[in-house]
Scaffold this active site. Structure first.
Site, PDB file in Angstrom:
ATOM      1  CB  CYS A 121     -18.594   1.258 -27.356  1.00 39.09           C
ATOM      2  SG  CYS A 121     -18.027   1.316 -29.054  1.00 39.09           S
TER       3      CYS A 121
ATOM      4  NE  ARG B 113      -1.000   1.811  -5.655  1.00 38.46           N
ATOM      5  CZ  ARG B 113      -2.127   1.589  -6.318  1.00 38.46           C
ATOM      6  NH1 ARG B 113      -2.279   2.080  -7.515  1.00 38.46           N
ATOM      7  NH2 ARG B 113      -3.100   0.870  -5.773  1.00 38.46           N
TER       8      ARG B 113
ATOM      9  N   GLY C  18       0.796  -1.230   0.000  1.00 36.41           N
ATOM     10  CA  GLY C  18       0.000   0.000   0.000  1.00 36.41           C
ATOM     11  C   GLY C  18       0.822   1.271   0.000  1.00 36.41           C
TER      12      GLY C  18
ATOM     13  NE  ARG D   8      -4.810   2.219 -10.381  1.00 40.28           N
ATOM     14  CZ  ARG D   8      -4.527   3.466 -10.105  1.00 40.28           C
ATOM     15  NH1 ARG D   8      -4.061   4.280 -11.037  1.00 40.28           N
ATOM     16  NH2 ARG D   8      -4.707   3.939  -8.893  1.00 40.28           N
TER      17      ARG D   8
ATOM     18  CD  GLU E   2       1.770  -9.163   1.740  1.00 42.49           C
ATOM     19  OE1 GLU E   2       1.763 -10.401   1.820  1.00 42.49           O
ATOM     20  OE2 GLU E   2       0.746  -8.456   1.855  1.00 42.49           O
ATOM     21  N   PRO E   3       5.095  -4.768  -1.102  1.00 44.19           N
ATOM     22  CG  PRO E   3       7.221  -4.010  -1.712  1.00 44.19           C
ATOM     23  CD  PRO E   3       6.514  -4.931  -0.748  1.00 44.19           C
TER      24      PRO E   3
HETATM   25  C1  PLP Z   1      -2.799  -5.589  -3.306  1.00 45.98           C
HETATM   26  C2  PLP Z   1      -2.084  -6.068  -2.124  1.00 45.98           C
HETATM   27  C3  PLP Z   1      -0.788  -5.628  -1.868  1.00 45.98           C
HETATM   28  C4  PLP Z   1      -0.100  -4.593  -2.711  1.00 45.98           C
HETATM   29  O1  PLP Z   1      -0.712  -3.365  -2.626  1.00 45.98           O
HETATM   30  P1  PLP Z   1      -0.013  -2.116  -3.338  1.00 45.98           P
HETATM   31  O2  PLP Z   1      -0.931  -0.998  -3.024  1.00 45.98           O
HETATM   32  O3  PLP Z   1       0.043  -2.436  -4.783  1.00 45.98           O
HETATM   33  O4  PLP Z   1       1.337  -1.981  -2.738  1.00 45.98           O
HETATM   34  C5  PLP Z   1      -0.121  -6.169  -0.802  1.00 45.98           C
HETATM   35  N1  PLP Z   1      -0.701  -7.095  -0.003  1.00 45.98           N
HETATM   36  C6  PLP Z   1      -1.957  -7.528  -0.216  1.00 45.98           C
HETATM   37  C7  PLP Z   1      -2.533  -8.542   0.677  1.00 45.98           C
HETATM   38  C8  PLP Z   1      -2.695  -7.026  -1.270  1.00 45.98           C
HETATM   39  O5  PLP Z   1      -3.936  -7.465  -1.464  1.00 45.98           O
END
Ligand code: PLP
Length: 439
Positions: free
Chosen positions: A361, A293, A248, A330, A290-291
């Site tokens: 469309c 984005r 996130g 998005r 867990e990056p």
């Molecule tokens: C989507 C997700 C992420 C990555 O989120 P980003 O905003 O892309 O960094 C990490 N962990 C979990 C569990 C997710 O669902």
């Protein structure tokens, strides 16, 4: 104009990424085209890892591969020595096909099927992040039947609201993801996991949302988990060896987005964990993040060719590109904002304002509202920045538009990593009526 990573404007007044002229990429590979700045992905991965090294704790950085998934991306992630999060059998299959070490794969998702859990067991992946009681029972039963073991994390919803768009926030209590922290579901899940002869509970997972620009939300999530650790230790005898705080971490899409450097998120997280473990007299667990984005988002740029235009006097000027919500969902899904330039005339003064329409469309198929550009001509190449995350991975065939190609660029070289879909590909799964078997 804000340029990401190795992007720059060369002497020919063209946008260059990774030392490669993007207008030449458009000619060589066609448009729409996703272009990834590999050096920027490397830099981001190193940034996260280095921040943990500086803090001197055991860690894993796992790439949340739903942001962008293909064989080459998994190969690159392995080369960068990051772990991999997958959320489906398809992502797991792709990661395994790319040769990712199964022990470095973590499997997420709120509704993993029995087949998907079986795939995870067969491949002997690193861990399953268990989301709910149904999955816990299924996984236990599958492991028991085959006398196999599996390491697990329990995903919890810590009830922390990240400051972000409602649709992409998953940390509130009213979420489809995870065990609810406040109603004792987590304690129950811990009890069941600890009682299992086949599952090994490593720790707790939380993910509070996406595109987060401050550390407060993460601090709150850590505090929420630690508020319950005492109870879990006393009642269930559970002390986590892993705490995973998800992804996130925000990136800069447009002016006004103010992300922190990766190191800032990591050091705040680690310091909070260190302080609280000290207070509770327990060892510092392994810390995982867990990056998604923030590893690939601003490394991606989409090249489009400009086609038709429409001027509505005193109202708006539209320009249409050869892609749209079929390669970037998005804006339609989240009202997401982007910036862009003319790749072939990158430093010309922006005297006009255009709204960039896709070719699908749907009136809602608008990629950018009010983008400052020079007066455009047909065949100009529009580069849209920051499309590396949730762009190609959400691409679809609405209107039977073939999905774009993807190239990696680095050190003056380009490499095709996903081919452009063809019309033949589009009918590959179709079964014509003339092949119908008579009943
Ligand atoms: C989507 C997700 C992420 C990555 O989120 P980003 O905003 O892309 O960094 C990490 N962990 C979990 C569990 C997710 O669902």
């Amino acid at each position: 104009m804000y340029l990401h990573g190795t992007s720059k404007i060369n002497v020919a007044n063209r946008l260059e990424i990774g030392g490669v002229d993007t207008t030449e990429l458009a000619v060589e590979y066609g448009t729409p085209l996703f272009v990834y700045d590999v050096a920027l992905i490397r830099q981001r991965a190193e940034g996260f890892k280095q921040a943990f090294e500086n803090e001197g704790v055991a860690y894993q950085v796992a790439y949340a591969s739903k942001a962008f998934s293909c064989l080459a991306m998994y190969e690159l992630a392995s080369e960068l020595d990051v772990s991999i999060d997958v959320v489906s059998g398809g992502e797991l299959y792709t990661a395994l096909a790319a040769g990712v070490d199964p022990g470095r794969i973590h499997f997420h998702g709120n509704n993993k099927s029995r087949d998907e859990l079986q795939m995870a067991i067969d491949a002997d992946i690193g861990c399953v992040v268990v989301d709910n009681f149904y999955e816990l029972r299924e996984l236990e039963a599958l492991c028991a039947a085959q006398r196999r073991g599996m390491d697990i994390l329990l995903r919890i919803t810590p009830g922390v609201e990240a400051h972000t768009h409602e649709f992409i926030s998953t940390g509130q209590e009213d979420s489809k993801f995870g065990f609810d922290l406040e109603s004792n579901q987590v304690s129950e899940a811990i009890r069941l996991s600890m009682a299992s002869a086949h599952l090994t509970l490593l720790g707790i997972h939380s993910h509070i949302g996406s595109q987060i620009f401050e550390t407060d939300g993460f601090v709150l999530a850590v505090e929420k988990v630690f508020e319950h650790l005492g109870q879990w230790r006393a009642e269930e005898g559970f002390v986590p060896s892993v705490l995973n705080f998800g992804g996130g971490f925000g990136i800069r899409y447009v002016e006004g987005d103010t992300p922190l450097p990766p190191s800032a998120y990591v050091s705040k997280l680690v310091q909070t964990v260190k302080t609280l473990t000290q207070q509770q007299g327990i060892d510092v667990p392994e810390i995982w993040i867990e990056p998604g984005r923030s590893l690939v988002g601003d490394a991606g740029t989409t090249l489009y060719t400009i086609g038709s235009t429409k001027d509505i006097p005193n109202v708006r000027r539209y320009l249409s590109v050869d892609g749209g919500m079929s390669d970037n969902l998005r804006p339609a899904l989240y009202d997401a904002k982007y910036e862009g330039v003319l790749a072939n005339r990158a430093s010309e003064p922006t005297t006009e304002v255009y709204s960039v329409a896709g070719k699908c469309c749907e009136s809602g198929d608008m990629l950018v509202w009010d983008l400052p550009l020079p007066e455009v001509q047909h065949e100009d190449v529009l580069a849209m920045f920051c499309t590396g995350a949730y762009g190609y991975s959400m691409a679809n065939n609405y209107n039977r538009i073939p999905r774009p190609a993807v190239v990696f660029v680095e050190n003056g070289k380009s490499q095709l990593v996903v081919k452009r879909e063809t019309y033949e590909d589009l009918v590959r799964l179709d079964v014509p009526l003339k092949e119908k078997v008579e009943l």
